[in-house]
Design an enzyme around this catalytic site. Structure first.
Site, PDB file in Angstrom:
ATOM      1  N   GLY A 354       5.216  -7.610  -3.585  1.00 40.92           N
ATOM      2  CA  GLY A 354       5.149  -6.681  -2.455  1.00 40.92           C
ATOM      3  C   GLY A 354       3.790  -6.033  -2.352  1.00 40.92           C
ATOM      4  N   LYS A 355       3.593  -5.394  -1.241  1.00 45.05           N
ATOM      5  CA  LYS A 355       2.335  -4.679  -1.011  1.00 45.05           C
ATOM      6  C   LYS A 355       2.645  -3.219  -0.780  1.00 45.05           C
ATOM      7  CE  LYS A 355      -0.661  -8.157   1.129  1.00 45.05           C
ATOM      8  NZ  LYS A 355       0.195  -9.337   1.268  1.00 45.05           N
ATOM      9  N   GLY A 356       1.823  -2.390  -1.340  1.00 43.82           N
ATOM     10  CA  GLY A 356       1.957  -0.967  -1.084  1.00 43.82           C
ATOM     11  C   GLY A 356       0.745  -0.473  -0.333  1.00 43.82           C
ATOM     12  N   ASN A 357       0.639   0.829  -0.241  1.00 45.32           N
ATOM     13  CA  ASN A 357      -0.470   1.399   0.503  1.00 45.32           C
ATOM     14  C   ASN A 357      -1.805   1.189  -0.174  1.00 45.32           C
ATOM     15  OD1 ASN A 357       0.358   2.504   2.972  1.00 45.32           O
ATOM     16  ND2 ASN A 357       1.571   4.017   1.849  1.00 45.32           N
ATOM     17  N   GLY A 359      -2.212  -1.192  -3.017  1.00 47.10           N
ATOM     18  CA  GLY A 359      -2.252  -2.295  -3.961  1.00 47.10           C
ATOM     19  C   GLY A 359      -1.248  -3.387  -3.633  1.00 47.10           C
ATOM     20  N   VAL A 360      -1.437  -4.511  -4.295  1.00 43.30           N
ATOM     21  CA  VAL A 360      -0.510  -5.630  -4.177  1.00 43.30           C
ATOM     22  C   VAL A 360       0.129  -5.805  -5.548  1.00 43.30           C
ATOM     23  CG1 VAL A 360      -0.245  -8.045  -3.515  1.00 43.30           C
ATOM     24  CG2 VAL A 360      -2.139  -6.703  -2.599  1.00 43.30           C
ATOM     25  N   VAL A 361       1.433  -6.046  -5.569  1.00 41.50           N
ATOM     26  CA  VAL A 361       2.118  -6.216  -6.846  1.00 41.50           C
ATOM     27  C   VAL A 361       2.545  -7.677  -6.988  1.00 41.50           C
ATOM     28  CG1 VAL A 361       4.022  -5.448  -8.316  1.00 41.50           C
ATOM     29  CG2 VAL A 361       2.919  -3.831  -6.761  1.00 41.50           C
ATOM     30  N   LYS A 376       0.115  -4.828 -10.821  1.00 43.37           N
ATOM     31  CA  LYS A 376      -0.354  -4.217  -9.567  1.00 43.37           C
ATOM     32  C   LYS A 376      -1.870  -4.311  -9.507  1.00 43.37           C
ATOM     33  CE  LYS A 376       1.389  -0.329  -7.752  1.00 43.37           C
ATOM     34  NZ  LYS A 376       1.624   1.097  -7.431  1.00 43.37           N
ATOM     35  N   ASP A 468       6.615  10.841  -4.574  1.00 43.49           N
ATOM     36  CA  ASP A 468       6.770   9.653  -3.732  1.00 43.49           C
ATOM     37  C   ASP A 468       8.114   8.976  -4.003  1.00 43.49           C
ATOM     38  OD1 ASP A 468       5.880   8.009  -1.736  1.00 43.49           O
ATOM     39  OD2 ASP A 468       4.580   6.789  -3.009  1.00 43.49           O
TER      40      ASP A 468
HETATM   41  N1  LIG Z   1       7.568  -3.275 -11.740  1.00 46.85           N
HETATM   42  C1  LIG Z   1       7.970  -3.920 -10.652  1.00 46.85           C
HETATM   43  N2  LIG Z   1       8.883  -4.904 -10.731  1.00 46.85           N
HETATM   44  C2  LIG Z   1       9.310  -5.556  -9.623  1.00 46.85           C
HETATM   45  N3  LIG Z   1       8.879  -5.275  -8.379  1.00 46.85           N
HETATM   46  C3  LIG Z   1       7.961  -4.298  -8.231  1.00 46.85           C
HETATM   47  C4  LIG Z   1       7.457  -3.575  -9.341  1.00 46.85           C
HETATM   48  N4  LIG Z   1       6.577  -2.663  -8.896  1.00 46.85           N
HETATM   49  C5  LIG Z   1       6.526  -2.811  -7.579  1.00 46.85           C
HETATM   50  N5  LIG Z   1       7.343  -3.798  -7.162  1.00 46.85           N
HETATM   51  C6  LIG Z   1       7.531  -4.268  -5.780  1.00 46.85           C
HETATM   52  O1  LIG Z   1       6.266  -4.259  -5.153  1.00 46.85           O
HETATM   53  C7  LIG Z   1       6.333  -3.476  -3.958  1.00 46.85           C
HETATM   54  C8  LIG Z   1       5.010  -2.793  -3.754  1.00 46.85           C
HETATM   55  O2  LIG Z   1       4.889  -1.767  -4.704  1.00 46.85           O
HETATM   56  P1  LIG Z   1       3.837  -0.593  -4.569  1.00 46.85           P
HETATM   57  O3  LIG Z   1       4.122   0.380  -5.653  1.00 46.85           O
HETATM   58  O4  LIG Z   1       2.479  -1.173  -4.524  1.00 46.85           O
HETATM   59  O5  LIG Z   1       4.075   0.024  -3.135  1.00 46.85           O
HETATM   60  P2  LIG Z   1       5.304   0.711  -2.409  1.00 46.85           P
HETATM   61  O6  LIG Z   1       6.006   1.629  -3.362  1.00 46.85           O
HETATM   62  O7  LIG Z   1       6.176  -0.329  -1.765  1.00 46.85           O
HETATM   63  O8  LIG Z   1       4.598   1.510  -1.258  1.00 46.85           O
HETATM   64  P3  LIG Z   1       3.662   2.793  -1.347  1.00 46.85           P
HETATM   65  O9  LIG Z   1       2.308   2.316  -1.651  1.00 46.85           O
HETATM   66  O10 LIG Z   1       3.804   3.366   0.001  1.00 46.85           O
HETATM   67  O11 LIG Z   1       4.218   3.677  -2.411  1.00 46.85           O
HETATM   68  C9  LIG Z   1       7.501  -2.526  -4.160  1.00 46.85           C
HETATM   69  O12 LIG Z   1       8.070  -2.168  -2.937  1.00 46.85           O
HETATM   70  C10 LIG Z   1       8.446  -3.329  -5.018  1.00 46.85           C
HETATM   71  O13 LIG Z   1       9.321  -4.087  -4.193  1.00 46.85           O
END
Ligand SMILES: Nc1ncnc2c1ncn2[C@@H]1O[C@H](COP(=O)(O)OP(=O)(O)OP(=O)(O)O)[C@@H](O)[C@H]1O
Length: 634
Positions: A354-357, A359-361, A376, A468
């Site tokens: 997934g992608k967040g604000n 970073g990319v995970v 991440k 958050d």
């Molecule tokens: N440890 C993890 N295990 C499995 N999936 C994860 C993990 N961490 C994050 N993810 C997945 O990656 C996505 C992106 O995570 P990230 O923390 O970068 O952003 P977010 O929480 O979706 O958004 P924001 O940046 O607005 O907080 C998450 O929504 C989640 O689905």
């Protein structure tokens, strides 16, 4: 999981450059062949610290978030984003492989609430009291929708600025809209106009949260057992080396450099001589006597590089967070004495999670241990907010050990990105699991309990507000464990009060949105704000959609105004009175009457299911299987 015999060194590693020293740019570097540890491949290292010259603020949106990378893209990278399919080591192109402006359309689909353009105006009656049932059509479902606007650009007429919103919030919302409508580079390097979000672009997409209920799984039986990787993962997390090792800088090296010098963990660059080429650009950095490598010169002259010279050590390729941590390509050392030595060459990317604000995970395999982990990637920008987010996340992750917080495995800094390695939660985040709503109160109550315990640990042991709390930050594994993640915008409590106004607007408590008593647009709020977000999160998971339906509001301002001024949303009547009471207590507008973590942990709705069997393991596994079978698309 290993690469086929004879496979060449991953493209990513060939591109990897960890030195900023101009002298290094022409040197031949010897990098181990991962497929044959005894063999070594001689590579011409890429131009010195080329990635740093790519640290381009233009690649970030106004909210400090990280969008796609400017760096060259591995043409086949996208083929590695298939879970369980082909894989590759992380490459600089990893974040750039997406053609979207920061989030893939898939990700957009998975987001329960687009914090952007809102479809239509609801009646004030709609907003005054919200007992939401997302399976019901919206009241004005047949009404004419405004013509689609670009992502994040509400119709001009709907750009309202309700008096209840702080100017700070209004500025952030405007910046968000501007960023969302901006052009972005695609994976070919071309600029493109942001595509219309499938969520905001049409009515059917707007009703995503109201998708049909997935098959429900009976909840009973014993609690789940540990996951397959858990033993290895535990030993990985426990493999924290004392920081005072011979090869790594000692904590006392993490001092602020005297004026005019870069603070290098192992090498301190003396002020440049008058005739030094590096001073010829007349940048602020050079005026301060900093030696700027040629590859950074243009960058340095155009950005406030000197502001970050204490953090960004271009010569050694490390990030030095004063008194907190030093990151380089080999790992991270914390001033607390913990050291983590995971590095890029040990990791193979398996899939994008997934992608967040910011970073990319990715799902990734740590070769030496065989542990699957989540990594991440945060593309560095010379923005204080990004640095703050990175250090906050690292700091909290490494010191907060709890069964309700994802475990930390390590971090490293290479090619202008910070990579944070953490426990992989194989079922995913709650936003992907609640489709149609979770009506099993046992499961909901257990989730609420886990989040409460995670927040309680943060507050009581580390004096931290999460800030958050939302479904994407609540993760599930196939053992049925629920854990909190994402501490980038968390912050310390100072005498139980925080005066920082950051976080995801949609889940912010009213007191965070309103102009508070602090004046100057500075908000004053306490840990109670996390309790509001917890209540909203539980409600969202129960009803299967964000409790302030975006298409009920003409703009995000109207939506935020409803959070501040309207009645809090409620659970539908089909839920028990205990569940109602729990959520209602969390969602009290007045923060001072919201209960604390201890009180909520012993709430009747929580205790009821702590004292009875709730088979979270079966629930989680069923969700995992459902996702694998493609029944859950989001
Ligand atoms: N440890 C993890 N295990 C499995 N999936 C994860 C993990 N961490 C994050 N993810 C997945 O990656 C996505 C992106 O995570 P990230 O923390 O970068 O952003 P977010 O929480 O979706 O958004 P924001 O940046 O607005 O907080 C998450 O929504 C989640 O689905």
């Amino acid at each position: 999981m290993s690469s086929p015999p004879g496979a060449s060194l991953p493209h990513a590693l060939q591109q990897m450059s960890i030195s900023a020293d101009p002298a290094a740019s022409s040197q031949t570097q010897s990098i181990p062949n991962l497929d044959n540890p005894n063999a070594r491949l001689d590579l011409q290292s890429s131009s010195s610290y080329s990635s740093l010259s790519q640290l381009d603020n233009s690649n970030h949106n106004d909210s400090g978030s990280v969008s796609s990378s400017l760096s060259s893209s591995s043409s086949d990278d996208s083929t590695h984003n298939v879970p369980g399919d082909e894989h590759d080591s992380f490459s600089r192109s990893s974040s750039s492989s997406s053609s979207s402006p920061g989030r893939s359309s898939d990700h957009l689909k998975s987001r329960p609430v687009p914090p952007v353009r809102l479809g239509r105006r609801s009646s004030s009656k709609n907003r005054s009291s919200l007992a939401v049932n997302c399976n019901q059509p919206a009241e004005n479902a047949g009404s004419t929708l405004p013509s689609p606007s670009p992502v994040g650009s509400p119709p001009a007429s709907s750009m309202q600025y309700p008096g209840g919103l702080s100017s700070d919030i209004q500025e952030k919302v405007k910046a968000f809209h501007a960023a969302r409508s901006r052009s972005f580079p695609d994976n070919t390097g071309n600029s493109a106009t942001a595509p219309t979000s499938p969520i905001v672009g049409n009515r059917s997409s707007i009703s995503i949260p109201c998708a049909p209920l997935p098959p429900k799984v009976p909840v009973s039986g014993p609690k789940g057992s540990a996951g397959a990787d858990s033993n290895l993962a535990r030993s990985l997390a426990a493999a924290r080396i004392p920081a005072r090792s011979a090869t790594l800088p000692k904590p006392n090296k993490m001092r602020r450099a005297p004026p005019g010098k870069l603070d290098l963990s192992s090498n301190t660059t003396a002020p440049s001589s008058a005739g030094d080429e590096s001073n010829s650009n007349g940048s602020m950095a050079s005026r301060r006597g900093l030696k700027i490598p040629p590859s950074l010169r243009q960058f340095a002259s155009e950005t406030p590089f000197s502001t970050f010279s204490d953090i960004l050590d271009a010569k050694s390729g490390s990030l030095n967070f004063k008194n907190k941590a030093i990151l380089n390509a080999d790992g991270v050392n914390f001033s607390s004495g913990s050291s983590f030595r995971i590095n890029m060459s040990e990791i193979i990317k398996l899939a994008e999670l997934g992608k967040g604000n910011y970073g990319v995970v990715y799902k990734a395999l740590h070769r030496p241990s065989g542990v699957t982990m989540a990594v991440k990637e945060i593309r560095l920008s010379l923005e204080e907010a990004t640095f703050n987010q990175i250090i906050m996340e690292l700091d909290i992750l490494h010191k907060a050990t709890s069964p309700y917080i994802v475990d930390f495995y390590g971090a490293f800094f290479v090619e202008g990105s910070v990579f944070i390695c953490m426990e992989y939660m194989d079922v995913g985040s709650m936003d992907k699991l609640y489709v149609g709503g979770i009506t099993d109160e046992g499961v909901l109550s257990r989730i609420a309990y886990a989040v409460l315990q995670g927040l309680k640990t943060l507050k009581e042991e580390h004096n931290i507000i999460h800030r958050d709390v939302k479904p994407t930050n609540v993760l599930v594994n196939s053992s049925g464990q629920i854990k909190l993640c994402d501490f980038g915008v968390s912050g310390n409590l100072v005498a139980s009060i925080s005066k920082t106004n950051i976080g995801c607007q949609s889940y912010m408590a009213p007191e965070r949105i309103r102009v508070g008593g602090g004046g100057n647009g500075v908000l004053t709020y306490t840990v109670q704000a996390d309790i509001w977000s917890l209540g909203l999160t539980i409600l969202e998971m129960a009803i299967g959609c964000y409790p302030y339906p975006p298409d009920s509001y003409t703009s995000i301002f109207a939506q935020l105004s409803a959070i501040c001024d309207g009645e809090p949303p409620r659970l539908p009547s089909c839920f028990s009175s205990e569940a109602h009471d729990f959520v209602n207590r969390c969602l009290q507008k007045n923060p001072s009457v919201r209960p604390g973590y201890q009180e909520l942990s012993t709430h009747p709705w929580i205790l009821k299911y702590q004292n009875s069997d709730v088979d979270m393991h079966t629930w989680a596994k069923a969700n995992l299987e459902s996702r694998a079978a493609g029944n859950i698309e989001r």
